[in-house]
Scaffold this active site. Structure first.
Site, PDB file in Angstrom:
ATOM      1  N   PRO A 241       0.804  -1.232   0.000  1.00  0.00           N
ATOM      2  CA  PRO A 241       0.000   0.000   0.000  1.00  0.00           C
ATOM      3  C   PRO A 241       0.833   1.276   0.000  1.00  0.00           C
ATOM      4  O   PRO A 241       0.818   2.040   0.966  1.00  0.00           O
ATOM      5  CB  PRO A 241      -0.814  -0.141   1.285  1.00  0.00           C
ATOM      6  CG  PRO A 241       0.087  -0.910   2.206  1.00  0.00           C
ATOM      7  CD  PRO A 241       0.853  -1.870   1.328  1.00  0.00           C
ATOM      8  N   CYS A 242       1.534   1.537  -1.112  1.00  0.00           N
ATOM      9  CA  CYS A 242       2.342   2.754  -1.183  1.00  0.00           C
ATOM     10  C   CYS A 242       1.448   4.000  -1.169  1.00  0.00           C
ATOM     11  O   CYS A 242       1.924   5.101  -0.896  1.00  0.00           O
ATOM     12  CB  CYS A 242       3.248   2.735  -2.412  1.00  0.00           C
ATOM     13  SG  CYS A 242       2.375   2.511  -3.964  1.00  0.00           S
TER      14      CYS A 242
END
Ligand SMILES: [Zn+2]
Ligand SMILES: [Zn+2]
Length: 283
Positions: free
Chosen positions: A190-191
């Site tokens: 989940p950048c």
């Protein structure tokens, strides 16, 4: 005081001290009561008519929220997923109608599982990913950044500087940003949960507008779901409880709230444990 009597009094909205004392020590009744309030859709009035101790039930019920009724982010059939036998290697956003069929191969099961999990995630029905990533092709610095990023919980955010600090490279914020910008498996790692120190969301490989929508989705979804009849609370999307009927299902924002309402964490999805993504690099 017996459970049946306690529930009768709560139904009659005449709790009294003995009822409250019983609730403190009886998780079954706490679950029953929380489920009762949710199923009758009268949380607000229940809080007024049953002055629960603020330390416990009031806080629990204040934290109980209903899930969104509609999918929030609709990417259609646009996610092109690649994988080896070890896990995911790439996720790309492609134009509608250009997605090739999934072909047989060692990565096929991961591709199919990721597609299913992503569909649920984007519909606000999943708060974690179970599918591994294979990051062996990446430089070690990028792998460290992505591994740390995979630990940021659903609904939470960190700054680039915080991620840099967490991997022991406090002056490498910019390099962290670059590593995240070339994250091969966005969404699953989940950048989008890494933002700038000034509070603006910053860049995103799949487009800044999508980053904002993902953060909004996560902010509006409760990551935990409890099944009142079993007393087990799961991460949203866990397979174990199966479809939970309305009225038996309670959503929680935090595990502490679920525990206070008499729920215990699921041993399969382990909402009580930090859950790093399983990475092919470790095998
Ligand atoms: Zn009881
Ligand atoms: Zn579970």
């Amino acid at each position: 005081m017996r459970c049946a009597e306690v529930r009768e009094r709560l139904r009659a909205e005449k709790p009294g001290e003995a009822t409250r004392a019983h609730l403190e020590g009886c998780p079954r009744c706490r679950r029953w009561w929380a489920a009762e309030q949710v199923s009758e859709g009268r949380l607000a009035t229940a809080l007024q008519s049953v002055p629960a101790p603020p330390s416990l039930l009031g806080r629990v019920l204040a934290a109980v929220v209903h899930p969104p009724a509609q999918p929030i982010v609709d990417l259609g059939d646009r996610l092109l997923i690649s994988a080896t036998g070890m896990g995911l290697t790439a996720i790309h956003l492609v134009p509608e109608g250009t997605l090739p069929p999934v072909v047989a191969g060692p990565g096929r099961r991961w591709i199919e599982r990721a597609a299913a999990e992503l569909r649920e995630y984007l519909a606000g029905e999943r708060a974690f990913f179970d599918v591994p990533a294979d990051l062996r092709a990446l430089p070690i610095f990028s792998r460290r950044v992505l591994e740390m990023t995979a630990r940021i919980p659903f609904g939470d955010v960190r700054t680039y500087a915080e991620v840099a600090l967490a991997i022991g490279a406090p002056r490498a914020s910019r390099a962290v940003g670059n590593a995240l910008g070339s994250n091969p498996v966005p969404l699953v790692i989940p950048c989008h949960r890494v933002i700038r120190g000034d509070g603006t969301t910053g860049g995103y490989g799949l487009g800044p507008a999508l980053k904002d929508r993902l953060l909004a989705l996560e902010a509006s979804v409760s990551p935990l779901v409890g099944r009142a009849s079993t007393g087990v609370v799961c991460r949203l999307g866990c397979d174990r409880p199966g479809p939970i009927p309305e009225g038996d299902r309670i959503h929680f924002a935090r595990l502490a709230d679920a525990r206070a309402a008499g729920f215990r964490p699921c041993s399969l999805c382990r909402p009580h444990a930090a859950r790093p993504l399983s990475l092919g690099t470790r095998a």
